[in-house]
Design a protein around this motif. Structure first.
Motif, PDB file in Angstrom:
ATOM      1  N   ARG A 122     -36.837 -18.268 -33.997  1.00 42.90           N
ATOM      2  CA  ARG A 122     -37.722 -19.413 -33.805  1.00 42.90           C
ATOM      3  C   ARG A 122     -38.676 -19.085 -32.661  1.00 42.90           C
ATOM      4  N   THR A 181     -41.377 -19.101 -29.630  1.00 46.07           N
ATOM      5  CA  THR A 181     -41.566 -20.039 -28.519  1.00 46.07           C
ATOM      6  C   THR A 181     -42.954 -19.971 -27.898  1.00 46.07           C
ATOM      7  N   HIS A 182     -43.605 -18.793 -27.960  1.00 47.60           N
ATOM      8  CA  HIS A 182     -44.875 -18.610 -27.263  1.00 47.60           C
ATOM      9  C   HIS A 182     -45.908 -17.915 -28.147  1.00 47.60           C
ATOM     10  N   HIS A 240     -53.192 -28.267 -30.980  1.00 51.14           N
ATOM     11  CA  HIS A 240     -53.333 -29.681 -30.642  1.00 51.14           C
ATOM     12  C   HIS A 240     -54.125 -30.514 -31.645  1.00 51.14           C
ATOM     13  N   TYR A 300     -48.680 -27.045 -36.634  1.00 50.84           N
ATOM     14  CA  TYR A 300     -48.525 -26.480 -35.291  1.00 50.84           C
ATOM     15  C   TYR A 300     -48.862 -27.488 -34.186  1.00 50.84           C
ATOM     16  N   THR A 336     -48.703 -31.246 -32.129  1.00 53.78           N
ATOM     17  CA  THR A 336     -47.615 -32.101 -31.652  1.00 53.78           C
ATOM     18  C   THR A 336     -47.082 -32.963 -32.791  1.00 53.78           C
ATOM     19  N   ARG A 373     -43.839 -27.082 -36.958  1.00 57.81           N
ATOM     20  CA  ARG A 373     -43.855 -25.868 -36.140  1.00 57.81           C
ATOM     21  C   ARG A 373     -44.466 -26.128 -34.764  1.00 57.81           C
ATOM     22  N   SER A 374     -44.338 -27.318 -34.281  1.00 58.91           N
ATOM     23  CA  SER A 374     -44.920 -27.679 -32.987  1.00 58.91           C
ATOM     24  C   SER A 374     -44.059 -27.155 -31.844  1.00 58.91           C
ATOM     25  N   GLY A 375     -44.580 -27.269 -30.641  1.00 54.19           N
ATOM     26  CA  GLY A 375     -43.830 -26.880 -29.452  1.00 54.19           C
ATOM     27  C   GLY A 375     -44.094 -25.478 -28.966  1.00 54.19           C
ATOM     28  N   ARG A 410     -45.713 -22.603 -26.919  1.00 54.61           N
ATOM     29  CA  ARG A 410     -46.330 -22.626 -25.600  1.00 54.61           C
ATOM     30  C   ARG A 410     -47.389 -21.527 -25.499  1.00 54.61           C
ATOM     31  N   ARG A 431     -40.566 -14.923 -29.946  1.00 57.33           N
ATOM     32  CA  ARG A 431     -39.580 -15.371 -28.962  1.00 57.33           C
ATOM     33  C   ARG A 431     -39.423 -14.216 -27.980  1.00 57.33           C
TER      34      ARG A 431
END
Length: 392
Positions: free
Chosen positions: A276, A278-279, A295, A310, A312, A316-318, A320, A337
């Motif tokens: 999953r 993260t960035h 956004h 992607y 909010t 697949r949101s969140g 960074r 990740r």
């Protein structure tokens, strides 16, 4: 006078607590002051070299008229280096932290166990679970062994405190130098992290070239960029057909492709695995595009204004966002990740140490005290499955 008396009382309280062990007391006094400065409980602009000298060096008014060697000796036999070192270190760390930024989130940190290459031994993927009939024994699993190596180095810089800086209270000059060193140290580490991710020669290790990379050393073999980022790994590394590179630009289509590649990964045993991300790491030129991607409630780059997964609230949101000027080509971008794959090893973390001047430095340049900032560490990949490289 208020600052002088406050510093004096601070040092004395630690001397009392340490039962006369002044060296230990001064060390504790400096560490506590450093914590206050780093946490914002004490404003560094209130500090001055003149006040520190008067508060910590007995008979300072008379000593400051003496020769440079006498001044230096008086300093190193007092709490002056500890208190001044706390001030300098806090300003260095401010600059360092700012420049590293959220690139530090892309690595997992641990402790180095050797030098210059610290070997990390571990286990690969194990067998799947077995169906055990009633009354039958459980079968032993076979874990694949793997190890990687992390190249570490020692890096640092010296700050010299001259007689003039103390006598004429050039505190701002010292603080500015300290922050500049911190900023350079931060960019030094940030650049090493990005160049490691990109599988490029690290400028921190001047001997590295495209053919001598130490970014990913797997089972004793140094892997090249073309071997690491490839549409198949069937002939190198673990001999699995995994694809971690594509040529779609940053955008909805590119993100979809990167997710598909992650979903197609298999472990060392050939079993499907889940990563999953993260960035998302991009060049600053693509920050605006990434902001829209993460956004906008609709897919900003499609004609039918479909829902953006992607953004909010999306599936697949969140993710960074991270950006760095050290990305070699501004069209390069990475999804993954990162901390599951990137390992930073510390031999020692950023530190500032004080030292009295030697006689030559005192005589030649009126140096009364020196402070050395540095760290020893380095980073490397521990796998290739958790980061997808996109480029056009």
């Amino acid at each position: 006078m208020e600052l002088i008396e406050s510093l004096r009382q601070h040092v004395r309280s630690h001397e009392y607590e340490c039962g006369g062990n002044r060296r230990l007391a001064w060390k504790h006094a400096g560490k506590e002051l450093e914590t206050w400065l780093l946490n914002g409980k004490l404003d560094a602009s209130r500090m001055s070299l003149k006040a520190i000298a008067e508060a910590t060096i007995p008979g300072w008014e008379a000593i400051k008229r003496e020769d440079v060697q006498t001044i230096s000796e008086a300093m190193v036999t007092s709490a002056f280096p500890n208190i001044t070192g706390a001030l300098i270190h806090s300003r260095i760390i401010d600059g360092y932290t700012y420049e590293v930024g959220n690139l530090g989130d892309l690595v997992t940190e641990d402790t180095a166990i050797d030098y210059p290459d610290s070997r990390i031994a571990g286990f690969g993927a194990g067998d799947n679970l077995d169906l055990i009939p009633e009354g039958k024994m459980y079968e032993d699993t076979i874990l694949t062994e793997k190890d990687v190596q992390v190249r570490i180095g020692k890096f640092g810089k010296m700050i010299e405190l001259t007689r003039e800086m103390v006598l004429f209270d050039k505190t701002n000059q010292v603080i500015n130098r300290a922050r500049a060193i911190g900023e350079k140290a931060g960019t030094h580490r940030a650049k090493m992290i990005v160049q490691t991710i990109e599988m490029l020669p690290r400028s921190a290790f001047s001997a590295e070239s495209t053919t001598t990379l130490r970014n990913f050393v797997y089972q004793g073999t140094a892997i090249t960029k073309s071997q690491f980022y490839n549409d198949t790994h069937a002939t190198v590394i673990d001999k699995q057909v995994n694809d971690n590179i594509h040529t779609t630009a940053l955008g909805t289509a590119g993100m979809n492709t990167a997710y598909q590649l992650l979903a197609g990964m298999v472990d060392e045993q050939g079993d499907a695995m889940t990563t999953r991300p993260t960035h998302v790491l991009v060049h600053p030129n693509n920050e605006a595009t990434l902001d829209q991607l993460l956004h906008s409630q609709q897919q900003y780059d499609t004609a039918n204004n479909a829902i953006n997964p992607y953004a909010t609230g999306g599936l697949r949101s969140g993710l960074r966002p991270v950006s760095s000027v050290f990305i070699a080509t501004n069209t390069n971008w990475y999804l993954g990740r990162f901390a599951s794959q990137m390992l930073w090893l510390w031999a020692w973390r950023p530190e500032t140490l004080a030292q009295g001047s030697n006689s030559d430095a005192a005589f030649d340049r009126d140096v009364v005290n020196r402070f050395r900032f540095g760290y020893m560490g380095g980073c490397a990949h521990t796998d290739y499955r958790h980061i997808i490289y996109g480029n056009v």
